[in-house]
Design an enzyme around this catalytic site. Structure first.
Site, mmCIF file in Angstrom:
data_model
loop_
_atom_site.group_PDB
_atom_site.id
_atom_site.type_symbol
_atom_site.label_atom_id
_atom_site.label_comp_id
_atom_site.label_asym_id
_atom_site.label_seq_id
_atom_site.Cartn_x
_atom_site.Cartn_y
_atom_site.Cartn_z
ATOM 1 N N SER A 1 0.602 -1.391 0.298
ATOM 2 C CA SER A 1 -0.066 0.075 0.260
ATOM 3 C C SER A 1 0.966 1.118 0.171
ATOM 4 O O SER A 1 0.085 2.250 -0.523
ATOM 5 C CB SER A 1 -0.996 -0.295 0.984
ATOM 6 O OG SER A 1 -0.523 -0.357 2.727
ATOM 7 N N ASP B 1 -3.176 7.952 7.271
ATOM 8 C CA ASP B 1 -3.876 7.402 8.412
ATOM 9 C C ASP B 1 -3.477 6.818 9.352
ATOM 10 O O ASP B 1 -2.072 7.558 9.480
ATOM 11 C CB ASP B 1 -5.168 6.631 6.954
ATOM 12 C CG ASP B 1 -3.801 5.590 6.735
ATOM 13 O OD1 ASP B 1 -3.059 5.219 6.627
ATOM 14 O OD2 ASP B 1 -5.400 4.969 5.796
ATOM 15 N N HIS C 1 -0.409 4.618 7.304
ATOM 16 C CA HIS C 1 0.351 5.359 5.424
ATOM 17 C C HIS C 1 0.310 6.794 5.946
ATOM 18 O O HIS C 1 -0.006 7.980 7.281
ATOM 19 C CB HIS C 1 -1.227 4.934 4.442
ATOM 20 C CG HIS C 1 -1.152 4.144 4.328
ATOM 21 N ND1 HIS C 1 -2.581 3.495 4.573
ATOM 22 C CD2 HIS C 1 -0.323 3.106 3.759
ATOM 23 C CE1 HIS C 1 -2.517 2.704 4.799
ATOM 24 N NE2 HIS C 1 -1.258 1.767 3.734
#
Length: 369
Positions: free
Chosen positions: A48, A329, A332
């Site tokens: 991610s 978040d 991340h």
């Protein structure tokens, strides 16, 4: 006589215009060919931190998707599938290299592979078992790359495809999800790290077989200090998880040295991601952040992974300015942080990225190594 004279002048003028036009076309084509000869593509493999939207196109859970607001709220002004408010490291590396945004491999249509392509998948690991069935694991990403290699050979011919692949840079950043989901009773930490590194080196060998020679690698960051992890532990880091990252960061350079001895022409940039993140966790204001916590989430340090309210917990708080925060978040980083990391990867000195930086990999020819 006057009519014939005018007619001759018109013909001469027309021929002159044609001559100039043909020469302009020839010059333009030569420039295109020159750019093609010096062209360096970017291929991306990872999780991610690097995924720019592949998980939009697979059947998975919302934990591994970011195709909803407020993701993408700043630079793109809409959610692209990137786990941030804006751009990620590959987007900045592409910009620095003079490339357009590299497309996600799974995006429908007929993408242009000559600039490269992004295979990264949020939640993916180097091990097949990590979030199996919900992500595109590293082995499958390599299979997709082989399909792209076949497509390039068909489109460009064998010689030109080989040239493109040998000059390309291959960015690999994966392994964090393996360590975050490790079953402590399964195998020892050392054995587990060896498994992850083994799969990473196998991926490098497979890319090398298809012509890849220039690689960029990201270390593990201090995983035990992610906002999500700290929120589970009263706001404190969990050292046991970070120790896995440190074991990886100790073992992987040794594996790279062994590969370099076996694979002729292998060149790489190894980025000290651990140090970069640690510095910003410990001294956020030094790097322009008001806080080393998350912009979007809930609870302690906004470490509850609820950004957007679609992951089972509807409550979340969104900050006014993501640039004030190291993280966007609970897992991340913000675009501002990614930009800083990418700049270090691109032109950082040998204490942070070695033995080459990404700028050298992109701009140098074989004779300069």
């Amino acid at each position: 006589m006057m009519a014939k004279s005018i007619s001759c002048q018109c013909i001469c003028f027309f021929l002159s215009v044609v001559f100039i036009f043909v020469n302009l076309i020839s010059c333009h084509n030569n420039k295109i060919e020159l750019r093609h000869e010096n062209h360096v593509a970017l291929f991306i493999f990872g999780d991610s931190l690097l995924d720019n939207g592949n998980n939009n196109y697979i059947s998975t859970i919302l934990d591994f998707r970011a195709n909803f607001w407020p993701y993408g709220e700043t630079f793109f002004n809409y959610p692209t599938g990137r786990f941030s408010d804006g751009r990620l490291i590959p987007d900045f590396i592409a910009q620095f290299a003079g490339l357009p945004l590299i497309p996600p491999y799974l995006k429908p249509g007929n993408p242009e592979f000559r600039n490269g392509v992004n295979f990264a998948s949020a939640g993916a690991g180097a091990l097949l078992e990590t979030h199996q069935g919900l992500v595109v694991d590293l082995g499958t990403q390599i299979k997709y790359f082989k399909k792209v290699e076949t497509s390039l050979r068909q489109e460009l011919g064998v010689a030109k495809a080989k040239n493109l692949l040998s000059k390309a840079v291959y960015l690999i950043g994966i392994g964090g999800n393996d360590y975050l989901t490790k079953n402590s009773t399964m195998v020892s930490n050392e054995e587990f790290v060896s498994m992850v590194i083994g799969n990473l080196t196998l991926a490098v060998k497979e890319i090398y077989k298809k012509g890849g020679r220039k690689f960029g690698f990201m270390e593990m960051m201090p995983l035990g200090c992610l906002p999500y992890i700290k929120a589970q532990n009263g706001g404190c880091c969990i050292n046991g998880i970070t120790q896995l990252a440190e074991l990886h960061n100790s073992g992987f350079p040794k594996a790279l040295n062994e590969l370099k001895e076996k694979l002729n022409g292998l060149k790489y940039a190894h980025y000290n991601f651990f140090e970069s993140v640690s510095e910003r966790l410990n001294n956020p204001s030094k790097y322009g952040f008001k806080d080393a916590t998350a912009c979007c989430g809930y609870g302690e340090g906004r470490g509850v992974y609820s950004c957007g309210g679609k992951r089972g917990i509807t409550e979340f708080i969104l900050c006014e300015n993501p640039d004030d925060y190291l993280f966007f978040d609970a897992y991340h980083f913000s675009e501002k942080a990614y930009r800083q990391f990418a700049k270090l990867m691109w032109s950082g000195t040998i204490d942070i990225v070695w033995p080459y930086n990404f700028k050298t990999l992109f701009q140098a020819n074989d004779q300069m190594f």
